[in-house]
Design a protein around this motif. Structure first.
Motif, PDB file in Angstrom:
ATOM      1  N   GLU A  19      15.568 127.486 -24.873  1.00  0.00           N
ATOM      2  CA  GLU A  19      16.110 126.780 -23.714  1.00  0.00           C
ATOM      3  C   GLU A  19      14.997 126.223 -22.842  1.00  0.00           C
ATOM      4  OE1 GLU A  19      18.567 129.685 -21.878  1.00  0.00           O
ATOM      5  OE2 GLU A  19      20.119 129.608 -23.446  1.00  0.00           O
ATOM      6  N   LEU A  20      13.885 126.970 -22.736  1.00  0.00           N
ATOM      7  CA  LEU A  20      12.731 126.485 -21.968  1.00  0.00           C
ATOM      8  C   LEU A  20      12.166 125.211 -22.588  1.00  0.00           C
ATOM      9  CD1 LEU A  20      10.814 127.271 -19.563  1.00  0.00           C
ATOM     10  CD2 LEU A  20       9.362 128.363 -21.282  1.00  0.00           C
ATOM     11  N   CYS A  21      12.262 125.120 -23.915  1.00  0.00           N
ATOM     12  CA  CYS A  21      11.749 123.947 -24.630  1.00  0.00           C
ATOM     13  C   CYS A  21      12.777 122.828 -24.769  1.00  0.00           C
ATOM     14  CB  CYS A  21      11.266 124.355 -26.020  1.00  0.00           C
ATOM     15  SG  CYS A  21       9.879 125.516 -26.000  1.00  0.00           S
ATOM     16  N   GLY A  22      13.998 123.086 -24.304  1.00  0.00           N
ATOM     17  CA  GLY A  22      15.018 122.059 -24.338  1.00  0.00           C
ATOM     18  C   GLY A  22      15.909 122.075 -25.552  1.00  0.00           C
ATOM     19  N   TYR A  23      15.967 123.205 -26.262  1.00  0.00           N
ATOM     20  CA  TYR A  23      16.798 123.321 -27.459  1.00  0.00           C
ATOM     21  C   TYR A  23      17.983 124.242 -27.180  1.00  0.00           C
ATOM     22  CZ  TYR A  23      13.065 121.050 -30.079  1.00  0.00           C
ATOM     23  OH  TYR A  23      12.139 120.138 -30.533  1.00  0.00           O
ATOM     24  N   SER A  33       6.284 122.765 -35.079  1.00  0.00           N
ATOM     25  CA  SER A  33       5.042 123.143 -34.407  1.00  0.00           C
ATOM     26  C   SER A  33       5.110 122.630 -32.978  1.00  0.00           C
ATOM     27  CB  SER A  33       3.827 122.546 -35.118  1.00  0.00           C
ATOM     28  OG  SER A  33       3.729 121.155 -34.858  1.00  0.00           O
ATOM     29  N   ASP A  34       4.139 122.996 -32.168  1.00  0.00           N
ATOM     30  CA  ASP A  34       4.117 122.525 -30.783  1.00  0.00           C
ATOM     31  C   ASP A  34       4.049 121.004 -30.716  1.00  0.00           C
ATOM     32  OD1 ASP A  34       4.290 125.032 -29.629  1.00  0.00           O
ATOM     33  OD2 ASP A  34       2.127 125.334 -29.578  1.00  0.00           O
ATOM     34  N   TYR A  35       3.462 120.380 -31.724  1.00  0.00           N
ATOM     35  CA  TYR A  35       3.356 118.914 -31.743  1.00  0.00           C
ATOM     36  C   TYR A  35       4.714 118.249 -31.969  1.00  0.00           C
ATOM     37  CZ  TYR A  35      -1.687 119.452 -31.684  1.00  0.00           C
ATOM     38  OH  TYR A  35      -2.978 119.759 -31.310  1.00  0.00           O
ATOM     39  N   ASP A  36       5.668 119.003 -32.511  1.00  0.00           N
ATOM     40  CA  ASP A  36       7.033 118.486 -32.674  1.00  0.00           C
ATOM     41  C   ASP A  36       7.859 118.671 -31.408  1.00  0.00           C
ATOM     42  OD1 ASP A  36       6.698 117.874 -35.479  1.00  0.00           O
ATOM     43  OD2 ASP A  36       6.791 120.049 -35.831  1.00  0.00           O
ATOM     44  N   VAL A  37       7.399 119.595 -30.541  1.00  0.00           N
ATOM     45  CA  VAL A  37       8.194 119.979 -29.372  1.00  0.00           C
ATOM     46  C   VAL A  37       7.682 119.360 -28.085  1.00  0.00           C
ATOM     47  CG1 VAL A  37       9.003 121.952 -27.994  1.00  0.00           C
ATOM     48  CG2 VAL A  37       8.808 122.160 -30.485  1.00  0.00           C
ATOM     49  N   PHE A  38       6.353 119.268 -27.948  1.00  0.00           N
ATOM     50  CA  PHE A  38       5.735 118.819 -26.699  1.00  0.00           C
ATOM     51  C   PHE A  38       4.896 117.561 -26.908  1.00  0.00           C
ATOM     52  CE2 PHE A  38       5.979 123.512 -26.568  1.00  0.00           C
ATOM     53  CZ  PHE A  38       6.823 123.677 -25.469  1.00  0.00           C
ATOM     54  N   PRO A  39       4.599 116.851 -25.822  1.00  0.00           N
ATOM     55  CA  PRO A  39       3.653 115.734 -25.925  1.00  0.00           C
ATOM     56  C   PRO A  39       2.305 116.227 -26.458  1.00  0.00           C
ATOM     57  CG  PRO A  39       4.793 115.656 -23.820  1.00  0.00           C
ATOM     58  CD  PRO A  39       5.160 116.964 -24.461  1.00  0.00           C
ATOM     59  N   ALA A  43       0.450 119.973 -26.430  1.00  0.00           N
ATOM     60  CA  ALA A  43       0.336 120.718 -27.689  1.00  0.00           C
ATOM     61  C   ALA A  43      -1.121 121.045 -27.996  1.00  0.00           C
ATOM     62  CB  ALA A  43       0.954 119.912 -28.826  1.00  0.00           C
ATOM     63  N   ASP A  44      -2.038 120.137 -27.649  1.00  0.00           N
ATOM     64  CA  ASP A  44      -3.464 120.392 -27.874  1.00  0.00           C
ATOM     65  C   ASP A  44      -3.917 121.655 -27.145  1.00  0.00           C
ATOM     66  OD1 ASP A  44      -3.886 118.209 -29.499  1.00  0.00           O
ATOM     67  OD2 ASP A  44      -4.611 116.908 -27.891  1.00  0.00           O
ATOM     68  N   ARG A  45      -3.454 121.850 -25.918  1.00  0.00           N
ATOM     69  CA  ARG A  45      -3.854 123.014 -25.123  1.00  0.00           C
ATOM     70  C   ARG A  45      -3.317 124.307 -25.744  1.00  0.00           C
ATOM     71  NH1 ARG A  45      -1.523 120.372 -19.608  1.00  0.00           N
ATOM     72  NH2 ARG A  45      -2.512 118.320 -19.863  1.00  0.00           N
ATOM     73  N   TYR A  46      -2.068 124.261 -26.200  1.00  0.00           N
ATOM     74  CA  TYR A  46      -1.474 125.450 -26.806  1.00  0.00           C
ATOM     75  C   TYR A  46      -2.162 125.778 -28.137  1.00  0.00           C
ATOM     76  CZ  TYR A  46       2.151 123.888 -23.532  1.00  0.00           C
ATOM     77  OH  TYR A  46       2.813 123.453 -22.415  1.00  0.00           O
ATOM     78  N   GLU A  65       0.414 124.641 -18.059  1.00  0.00           N
ATOM     79  CA  GLU A  65       1.486 123.765 -17.613  1.00  0.00           C
ATOM     80  C   GLU A  65       2.401 123.435 -18.787  1.00  0.00           C
ATOM     81  OE1 GLU A  65       2.063 119.683 -14.943  1.00  0.00           O
ATOM     82  OE2 GLU A  65       0.102 120.183 -15.820  1.00  0.00           O
ATOM     83  N   ILE A  66       3.683 123.306 -18.485  1.00  0.00           N
ATOM     84  CA  ILE A  66       4.665 122.950 -19.508  1.00  0.00           C
ATOM     85  C   ILE A  66       5.492 121.779 -18.995  1.00  0.00           C
ATOM     86  CG2 ILE A  66       6.392 124.581 -18.636  1.00  0.00           C
ATOM     87  CD1 ILE A  66       7.274 125.031 -21.537  1.00  0.00           C
ATOM     88  N   LEU A  67       5.900 120.916 -19.903  1.00  0.00           N
ATOM     89  CA  LEU A  67       6.713 119.764 -19.535  1.00  0.00           C
ATOM     90  C   LEU A  67       8.109 119.932 -20.114  1.00  0.00           C
ATOM     91  CD1 LEU A  67       6.565 116.961 -18.114  1.00  0.00           C
ATOM     92  CD2 LEU A  67       6.178 115.973 -20.383  1.00  0.00           C
ATOM     93  N   HIS A  68       9.103 119.959 -19.229  1.00  0.00           N
ATOM     94  CA  HIS A  68      10.485 120.101 -19.664  1.00  0.00           C
ATOM     95  C   HIS A  68      11.007 118.768 -20.208  1.00  0.00           C
ATOM     96  CE1 HIS A  68      10.921 124.138 -17.987  1.00  0.00           C
ATOM     97  NE2 HIS A  68      10.251 123.703 -16.929  1.00  0.00           N
ATOM     98  N   PRO A  69      12.033 118.813 -21.033  1.00  0.00           N
ATOM     99  CA  PRO A  69      12.591 117.582 -21.601  1.00  0.00           C
ATOM    100  C   PRO A  69      13.066 116.574 -20.558  1.00  0.00           C
ATOM    101  CG  PRO A  69      13.398 119.499 -22.794  1.00  0.00           C
ATOM    102  CD  PRO A  69      12.663 120.020 -21.609  1.00  0.00           C
ATOM    103  N   ASP A  70      13.487 117.049 -19.387  1.00  0.00           N
ATOM    104  CA  ASP A  70      13.965 116.138 -18.346  1.00  0.00           C
ATOM    105  C   ASP A  70      12.830 115.558 -17.503  1.00  0.00           C
ATOM    106  OD1 ASP A  70      13.195 118.313 -16.873  1.00  0.00           O
ATOM    107  OD2 ASP A  70      15.174 118.734 -16.025  1.00  0.00           O
ATOM    108  N   GLY A  71      11.582 115.891 -17.871  1.00  0.00           N
ATOM    109  CA  GLY A  71      10.436 115.330 -17.164  1.00  0.00           C
ATOM    110  C   GLY A  71       9.848 116.233 -16.102  1.00  0.00           C
ATOM    111  N   ARG A  72      10.543 117.328 -15.765  1.00  0.00           N
ATOM    112  CA  ARG A  72      10.007 118.256 -14.776  1.00  0.00           C
ATOM    113  C   ARG A  72       8.838 119.045 -15.366  1.00  0.00           C
ATOM    114  NH1 ARG A  72      12.763 122.364 -13.917  1.00  0.00           N
ATOM    115  NH2 ARG A  72      14.213 122.129 -15.677  1.00  0.00           N
ATOM    116  N   SER A  73       7.846 119.293 -14.536  1.00  0.00           N
ATOM    117  CA  SER A  73       6.730 120.118 -14.986  1.00  0.00           C
ATOM    118  C   SER A  73       6.918 121.542 -14.480  1.00  0.00           C
ATOM    119  CB  SER A  73       5.404 119.551 -14.477  1.00  0.00           C
ATOM    120  OG  SER A  73       5.361 119.568 -13.064  1.00  0.00           O
ATOM    121  N   GLY A  74       6.387 122.490 -15.217  1.00  0.00           N
ATOM    122  CA  GLY A  74       6.458 123.888 -14.833  1.00  0.00           C
ATOM    123  C   GLY A  74       5.220 124.609 -15.330  1.00  0.00           C
ATOM    124  N   TRP A  75       5.222 125.930 -15.150  1.00  0.00           N
ATOM    125  CA  TRP A  75       4.068 126.732 -15.568  1.00  0.00           C
ATOM    126  C   TRP A  75       4.548 127.978 -16.315  1.00  0.00           C
ATOM    127  CZ3 TRP A  75      -1.074 125.418 -14.876  1.00  0.00           C
ATOM    128  CH2 TRP A  75      -1.306 124.283 -14.087  1.00  0.00           C
TER     129      TRP A  75
END
Length: 333
Positions: A19-23, A33-39, A43-46, A65-75
């Motif tokens: 749910e945190l990743c938008g699924y 992989s993280d490259y399929d889920v995040f920009p 993904a490079d940082r993870y 930092e994490i980027l939610h699917p709706d564009g909001r940033s979080g940590w």
């Protein structure tokens, strides 16, 4: 919680991570992989953090930092650990990503507020306060209002709406508004549908309010003297950052307002004293340690024939007073 193989591919995940990743379901992450889920930049940082685990580090941890699917940033507090096979080889990793967005925002907001309240904003403090609060809390409208003498209404002394200052002086009745409860020292947060809960409050309708947060402003005796109000046209959830931030700012506003009242009371006392002294039938004057006149009453000016303005402008009283009066003043000393 999640599990990955040596190729950084998800082999398992908790529902909360999905749910945190938008699924919708945790199974949706399997095989990605993280490259399929995040920009890519995220993904490079993870990926770099996971490389520390695969290089032999017993635990790799970092707030990221994490980027939610709706564009909001979080940590998130990212912690990753190696998984070994029977021969002691690292065959994967497991991790715990704890959402710390609220904590991160609390720390960030408190630092910003500490910096704000430590500065000297002068006479414009309340105006600057409302603008600062609108920006920090991401709301559409903010005001600071003081209780009127009747205790049934408040007067807005500073406000900020849609990026512009609000002219002070607006008075509104408390009855039927959420502010009615706030001035009774009952902090209020209506996260959504505030208009429906207070249908007779026309100001909420004018502002097209969806959410309302009110914090009482109290004096040194714990008595309400006013309130600080935030209004948003979008739902606004209460949070530790919001609670702590408004409490600090309301306390700072209280200090400023009480200082203003004390200064106004002192000025009124001075004006009353001046009126009494002016009405005295004998000449009265006050001077500082350097001989400059600080006050002369009407009787003194009439007796000397010198207007008040000239007395107060002179660097020393002896420059203006006729010789016969100078002798009298000298004997008085």
């Amino acid at each position: 919680i999640f599990f990955k193989d040596r190729h950084h591919v998800f082999t398992g995940a908790s529902q909360s991570l999905a749910e945190l990743c938008g699924y919708r379901d945790r199974s949706d992450l399997i095989g990605l992989s993280d490259y399929d889920v995040f920009p890519e930049s995220y993904a490079d940082r993870y990926y770099l953090l996971e490389q520390q685990v695969f290089s032999g580090l017993p635990v790799a941890r970092k707030e990221q930092e994490i980027l939610h699917p709706d564009g909001r940033s979080g940590w998130v507090d990212n912690r990753k650990y190696p998984i070994f096979d029977a021969s002691g080889e690292i065959v994967g990793l497991y991790g715990i990503a704890r959402d710390i967005t609220g904590q991160h925002k609390l720390e960030s907001d408190l630092l910003a507020i500490a910096d704000f309240v430590s500065q000297d904003h002068g006479e414009r403090f309340l105006d600057v306060l409302t603008e600062f609060s609108a920006t920090l809390f991401e709301v559409d409208y903010v005001h600071v209002a003081l209780l009127e003498s009747d205790g049934l209404s408040v007067r807005v002394v500073a406000g900020y709406c849609d990026g512009k200052p609000v002219a002070p002086g607006y008075v509104y009745a408390l009855r039927g508004t959420p502010c009615e409860h706030v001035v009774e020292l009952d902090r209020k947060c209506y996260s959504r549908h505030v208009q429906a809960q207070f249908p007779s409050d026309r100001d909420l309708q004018t502002l097209r309010a969806e959410a309302y947060i009110g914090e009482p402003i109290v004096d040194q005796h714990g008595k309400a003297i006013g309130l600080m109000v935030l209004v948003s046209r979008q739902p606004k959830e209460d949070s530790k950052a919001l609670i702590a931030g408004m409490r600090i700012l309301a306390e700072r506003a209280s200090t400023d307002l009480q200082q203003r009242r004390a200064a106004a009371d002192l000025q009124r006392q001075r004006e009353t004293l001046k009126l009494i002294l002016d009405l005295a039938p004998i000449g009265i004057w006050l001077q500082d340690g350097k001989g400059k006149m600080a006050f002369v009453n009407k009787a003194f000016c009439q007796a000397t024939g010198i207007p008040e303005e000239r007395f107060l402008a002179a660097s020393h009283y002896a420059d203006l007073i006729p010789p016969e009066f100078s002798r009298e003043i000298g004997r008085a000393h």
